[in-house]
Design an enzyme around this catalytic site. Structure first.
Site, PDB file in Angstrom:
ATOM      1  N   LYS A 181       2.340   7.302  -0.241  1.00  0.00           N
ATOM      2  CA  LYS A 181       3.306   6.971   0.820  1.00  0.00           C
ATOM      3  C   LYS A 181       3.522   5.457   0.839  1.00  0.00           C
ATOM      4  CE  LYS A 181       3.113   5.966   5.226  1.00  0.00           C
ATOM      5  NZ  LYS A 181       4.224   5.000   5.284  1.00  0.00           N
ATOM      6  N   GLU A 256      -8.018  -1.758   1.636  1.00  0.00           N
ATOM      7  CA  GLU A 256      -7.620  -3.117   1.243  1.00  0.00           C
ATOM      8  C   GLU A 256      -6.806  -3.664   2.403  1.00  0.00           C
ATOM      9  OE1 GLU A 256      -8.538  -4.605  -1.482  1.00  0.00           O
ATOM     10  OE2 GLU A 256      -9.456  -2.881  -2.452  1.00  0.00           O
ATOM     11  N   CYS A 290      -1.620 -10.884   1.202  1.00  0.00           N
ATOM     12  CA  CYS A 290      -2.863 -10.652   1.932  1.00  0.00           C
ATOM     13  C   CYS A 290      -3.844 -11.801   1.756  1.00  0.00           C
ATOM     14  CB  CYS A 290      -3.487  -9.340   1.462  1.00  0.00           C
ATOM     15  SG  CYS A 290      -3.676  -9.254  -0.315  1.00  0.00           S
ATOM     16  N   GLU A 388      -3.912 -12.942  11.713  1.00  0.00           N
ATOM     17  CA  GLU A 388      -3.140 -12.927  10.473  1.00  0.00           C
ATOM     18  C   GLU A 388      -1.655 -12.901  10.826  1.00  0.00           C
ATOM     19  OE1 GLU A 388      -2.928  -9.333   8.095  1.00  0.00           O
ATOM     20  OE2 GLU A 388      -3.052 -10.530   6.260  1.00  0.00           O
TER      21      GLU A 388
END
Ligand code: NAD
Length: 493
Positions: A181, A256, A290, A388
């Site tokens: 997905k 992750e 990331c 973040e």
């Protein structure tokens, strides 16, 4: 009104319209226009895709295929992708604004994705079992590697094809079948890839793609009883929700997740190297990576010089449309994310942090543009230093003592990556040992290679992608005991 392209989802090597859900719009972030629609898949679509993957594993050729033969299929996939790299790259640029040369950092476009497929093609037949010298008389005990079966893979929007390759190639190499997905924000290049892969003669059901939101497509996919394992790349909040779903059936899941990576600049650092390396590791993808090292911890003796040079370097960057060859930084990949980055900048300003460079100057009437943004004197406990943002926004803070800076560097829930800039390499290696992060860069930043495992410490995730470890995550071991003793004494004599 431009023509709007409608994609379908992919199961059993066929395209399907959603059974009960509708379609989601996909915008081109360069101008904010809807250019495509993708299916909003729901449970019946997921059931169809999982059934195809289940049958390919248990009844079809994939589950019985010899590893070397699987390797030949993966090699073909790499070759076919190489033929269509430009077409796939164009869709990715249109769908999420990624600059063409950045679609896979560090690789030329014509090598794009291909090396990873070839690497894992070669690894299919390298997972050798072992004979174990078990402390058990007259027993032959051996261990072998086996795939899990059907694996659910969930991907983020920032690098659709880049993050896909890291998951998909090792998972198929291990012998699993997959229902994948992509993000609801950028599904189109993944669907286009399925069209390309039809040329590689992948047996039906081995790879299936459903599209839609996390809650209504991702969760039921991970929760499906025939899915044996999951692999998730995305934000820490989504990862925690996905892990909770997997835990209901004690399903293994590889995570992750996000980061807020520190970069430590020591007083003896080559400042030109540090400024260029840090800028190159954050701003070209608009901070939408990331591992972006956006928490800059600079020794107090050099912080003024460093920040002046950083501002001078990055304020020259040309922010613009990805199809303009002069562009050096493209747009934020989608509207919700663009609005979120702007909210973070406003909040940091309101919190009183000193703004040295304001990327909002790059905003336009149409499209989602934000330029490099630099804040000074940002204490590590502040929201700006801890959250973040995933955009082109950095914070700087000074330090005086090495123990202090290591404490600050580790003072975060994340542990994805870190950078150290110094001419004293042995000191850098000592510091690297004390940093809690899955990747540490010394005098460089942002490198990644198919051969080198990546992943997080702490809330940046668990499990690894790339390299041998990346394939090992998609395999489990089985221990087999064979008796060489023809006699079994009666236990109750
Ligand atoms: P996100 O967590 O919002 O979404 C990621 C994917 O998870 C999407 O496909 C989404 O639909 C799905 N999802 C969300 N909630 C879910 C749930 N409850 N169950 C199942 N699926 C769910 O992340 P994003 O905004 O798409 O991506 C940005 C994030 O991804 C950043 O935090 C970034 O650091 C991270 N990221 C990490 C890596 C890495 O390798 N560590 C790589 C790229 C991006």
């Amino acid at each position: 009104m431009p023509d709007i392209r409608t994609f379908q989802y992919f199961a059993n090597n066929q395209w399907h319209a959603p059974i009960e859900g509708g379609y989601l719009d996909s915008e081109n972030p360069a101008n904010g226009e809807v250019w495509a629609r993708v299916p909003d898949c729901r449970k019946p679509d997921i059931d169809r895709a999982v059934a195809a993957a289940h049958s390919a594993f248990y009844d079809g050729p994939w589950g019985r295929m010899l590893p070397a033969e699987r390797g030949r299929v993966l090699r073909r996939i790499g070759d076919v992708i190489s033929k269509h790299a430009e077409r796939l790259g164009a869709i990715e640029t249109r769908d999420n604004g990624k600059l063409p040369h950045m679609i896979t950092p560090g690789l030329k476009q014509d090598q794009w994705q291909v090396d990873s497929w070839h690497y894992y093609a070669g690894m299919c037949d390298k997972f050798e079992g072992r004979v174990i010298p078990a402390e058990a008389p007259n027993m032959h005990n051996y261990m072998k590697w086996e795939p899990f079966g059907v694996v659910a893979q969930i991907l983020p929007w920032n690098s659709p094809l880049g993050t896909l390759i890291w998951k998909l190639a090792p998972c198929l190499a291990a012998g699993n079948t997959v229902v994948l997905k992509p993000s609801e924000q950028s599904s189109c290049s993944t669907l286009e890839l399925m069209d390309v892969l039809l040329e590689a003669d992948l047996p039906p059901g081995v790879l299936n793609v459903v599209t839609g939101f996390g809650a209504t497509t991702g969760e039921p996919l991970i929760d499906h009883p025939d899915v044996r394992m999951a692999s998730f790349t995305g934000g820490t909040a989504g990862g925690k929700a996905a892990a909770a779903i997997a835990a209901r059936q004690v399903k293994p899941i590889v995570m992750e997740l996000g980061g807020k990576s520190p970069q430590i600049v020591l007083p003896d650092a080559d400042l030109d190297l540090a400024v260029n390396g840090i800028a190159a590791g954050i701003f070209p993808p608009g901070g939408q990576s990331c591992i972006s090292g956006t928490r800059l911890l600079v020794h107090r003796d050099v912080i003024e010089d460093f920040t002046n040079r950083l501002v001078d370097t990055v304020k020259k960057a040309r922010v613009g449309a990805p199809d303009d060859p002069a562009t050096q930084i493209g747009p934020m990949a989608n509207r919700p994310h663009y609005e979120s980055v702007l909210r973070h900048i406003t909040a940091a300003e309101k919190a009183g942090h000193r703004l040295l460079l304001d990327g909002r100057a790059a905003c336009r009437e149409r499209g989602y543009y934000i330029g490099p943004t630099i804040f000074a004197d940002v204490p590590n406990g502040s929201d700006l230093a801890q959250t973040e943002i995933f955009g082109p926004v950095v914070s700087t803070e000074s330090w005086a003592d090495e123990d202090e800076v290591l404490r600050i560097a580790n003072d975060t829930v994340f542990g994805l990556a870190a950078g150290i800039w110094t001419r004293d390499v042995t000191k850098a290696m000592r510091m690297a040992d004390r940093i809690e992060a899955g990747t540490v860069y010394i005098n460089n930043y942002f490198n990644a290679a198919t051969q080198s495992p990546v992943g997080g410490y702490k809330q940046s995730g668990y499990g690894r992608e790339n390299g041998w470890e990346g394939m090992r995550c998609f395999m489990q071991t089985k221990s087999v005991w064979l008796s060489t003793d023809p006699h079994q004494p009666d236990p109750f004599a």
